[in-house]
Design an enzyme around this catalytic site. Structure first.
Site, PDB file in Angstrom:
ATOM      1  N   LYS A 102      34.734  46.393  52.224  1.00 62.61           N
ATOM      2  CA  LYS A 102      33.987  45.083  52.794  1.00 62.61           C
ATOM      3  C   LYS A 102      34.219  44.388  54.041  1.00 62.61           C
ATOM      4  CE  LYS A 102      34.079  44.590  47.825  1.00 62.61           C
ATOM      5  NZ  LYS A 102      35.178  45.031  46.810  1.00 62.61           N
ATOM      6  N   ASP A 113      45.618  40.430  45.991  1.00 64.54           N
ATOM      7  CA  ASP A 113      44.500  41.240  46.038  1.00 64.54           C
ATOM      8  C   ASP A 113      43.440  40.659  47.450  1.00 64.54           C
ATOM      9  OD1 ASP A 113      42.024  42.742  46.236  1.00 64.54           O
ATOM     10  OD2 ASP A 113      41.733  42.319  44.079  1.00 64.54           O
ATOM     11  N   TRP A 127      37.722  39.748  39.247  1.00 65.88           N
ATOM     12  CA  TRP A 127      38.757  40.844  39.818  1.00 65.88           C
ATOM     13  C   TRP A 127      40.311  40.423  39.238  1.00 65.88           C
ATOM     14  CZ3 TRP A 127      37.213  45.273  40.488  1.00 65.88           C
ATOM     15  CH2 TRP A 127      35.772  45.405  41.064  1.00 65.88           C
TER      16      TRP A 127
HETATM   17  C1  LIG Z   1      35.726  44.992  45.591  1.00 62.32           C
HETATM   18  C2  LIG Z   1      37.021  44.554  44.819  1.00 62.32           C
HETATM   19  C3  LIG Z   1      37.728  45.262  44.087  1.00 62.32           C
HETATM   20  C4  LIG Z   1      37.483  46.776  43.694  1.00 62.32           C
HETATM   21  O1  LIG Z   1      37.739  47.400  44.814  1.00 62.32           O
HETATM   22  P1  LIG Z   1      37.618  49.149  44.481  1.00 62.32           P
HETATM   23  O2  LIG Z   1      37.902  49.543  45.717  1.00 62.32           O
HETATM   24  O3  LIG Z   1      36.492  49.442  44.016  1.00 62.32           O
HETATM   25  O4  LIG Z   1      38.809  49.289  43.632  1.00 62.32           O
HETATM   26  C5  LIG Z   1      38.818  44.713  43.691  1.00 62.32           C
HETATM   27  N1  LIG Z   1      39.247  43.331  44.278  1.00 62.32           N
HETATM   28  C6  LIG Z   1      38.329  42.423  44.805  1.00 62.32           C
HETATM   29  C7  LIG Z   1      38.788  41.126  45.259  1.00 62.32           C
HETATM   30  C8  LIG Z   1      37.325  43.260  45.476  1.00 62.32           C
HETATM   31  O5  LIG Z   1      36.219  42.467  46.085  1.00 62.32           O
END
Ligand SMILES: *Cc1c(COP(=O)(O)O)cnc(C)c1O
Length: 360
Positions: A195, A171, A100
């Site tokens: 999540k 993030d 990511w």
């Molecule tokens: C799942 C995830 C993403 C992607 O998220 P979207 O909502 O599908 O854009 C980005 N960064 C991390 C750390 C993730 O776990």
């Protein structure tokens, strides 16, 4: 009994599903569902004010931080961040510790001059590069990292001690509100809600006032413009009302669990139990350096791909779903977000023990 270890979208607490179910046809006695009433109506406005307050309570947010509830996912923010924050100073700094973070840095290259100041790609994303080895980031508009790498199962154990001269951006898509957070260390944090905090469709952005005050690049789409969205209370366009509502139910649930201290302790116990079993058993292998192991996504491998396939089909038949590793990694991934119970982890370990006895 089904135990759902899906990586995202992921399980919700049964209490949240039941509440949404009970209110599905008739929300607040309006005779219509929440999906069928105006987002400008007093009921909806009241709801989102309460949701923001619950968010502020849970995270102890000081008044110089704004909370945005947007669409577009974390990937939308991969673009929105350089668009909003790198207009004057085009240089941005990224720490890459997994898939990511790498994806975020690549998207940012479209809108800024990215410098990857640290990366663990050379050791297949199995350790966190020590802060002393990071290249100089002090000239950058901001410094970005990914707290928990959902695919590789690697997590920063603490917020890196990077000082105040460059705003820290994180993030937290797979770790937000899974433990207490000192927001004052950050300029901006963001997360998709699917999540730890609800369902797909909503993205939370928490941003400090001085960053909002930066002028965005001229090409920034209006829906991604932080200042404009703040002015419009996250409703510059019609917002994802149902995901927003579900996240509101999650905040109430987190408060009922005792807040982030309690949920953090529980998440710690869940992961520790599973790693302890993996380490003592020897049949299952986790490649991540001890200090960097993720509390949210526990990955492991079995002796070969055939046995892994068998593990996945047998575990599924026994009621454990969502365990297949990411396609880039293979192996098994056990996602232990807020909604997963300790009983679920105990049951999985029980299955793993029997499986190892039979095939080990
Ligand atoms: C799942 C995830 C993403 C992607 O998220 P979207 O909502 O599908 O854009 C980005 N960064 C991390 C750390 C993730 O776990």
């Amino acid at each position: 009994m089904i135990y759902n270890f899906s990586p995202g979208p992921a399980m919700l607490p049964p209490e949240v599903l039941k509440k949404a179910h009970a209110e599905f046809f008739n929300w607040r006695g309006l005779g219509a569902s929440i999906m069928e009433v105006s987002h400008r109506g007093t009921d909806f406005i009241q709801l989102i004010d309460e949701i923001e307050q619950d968010c502020r309570d849970l995270l102890n947010l000081p008044s110089h931080y704004r909370v945005l509830f947007l669409s577009g996912g974390a990937r939308g923010q991969f673009a929105a961040i350089p668009l909003n924050l790198a207009a004057e100073n085009r240089q941005t700094a990224y720490v890459v510790t997994g898939m990511w973070g790498k994806t975020a840095s690549e998207e940012a290259k479209r809108y800024s001059a990215v410098k990857v100041v640290a990366s663990n790609e050379h050791n297949h994303y199995t350790s966190i590069p020590p802060l002393e080895e990071w290249e100089d980031y002090r000239q950058a508009a901001y410094l970005h990292y990914t707290e928990n790498e959902t695919v590789q199962g690697i997590e920063f154990p603490q917020t890196p001690q990077v000082g105040e001269e460059v705003p820290l951006i994180c993030d937290m898509s797979s770790s937000i509100m899974s433990r207490p957070l000192d927001i004052t260390r950050f300029g901006l944090v963001y997360a998709g809600t699917q999540k730890n905090l609800g369902i797909a469709g909503l993205t939370i952005v928490i941003v400090r006032d001085d960053l909002v005050a930066r002028s965005a690049q001229a090409i920034t789409p209006s829906i991604f413009n932080y200042a404009l969205q703040i002015k419009n209370h996250s409703m510059y366009n019609t917002p994802p009302v149902f995901p927003w509502y579900i996240t509101g139910l999650m905040f109430k649930w987190l408060k009922e669990q005792g807040g982030l201290v309690a949920i953090g302790a529980r998440n710690q116990r869940k992961a520790a139990k599973l790693y302890q079993y993996i380490d003592q058993n020897g049949f299952y292998q986790n490649p991540v350096q001890l200090a960097a192991r993720s509390r949210m996504n526990v990955i492991f491998y079995l002796p070969d791909a055939e046995i892994e396939k068998l593990f996945i089909s047998q575990s599924q038949a026994a009621g454990f779903i969502g365990l297949k590793g990411h396609s880039s990694q293979g192996g098994i991934r056990v996602s232990l977000y807020n909604a997963m119970t300790e009983a679920g982890v105990d049951a999985l370990i029980g299955f793993m023990r029997e499986f190892a006895k039979q095939y080990g």
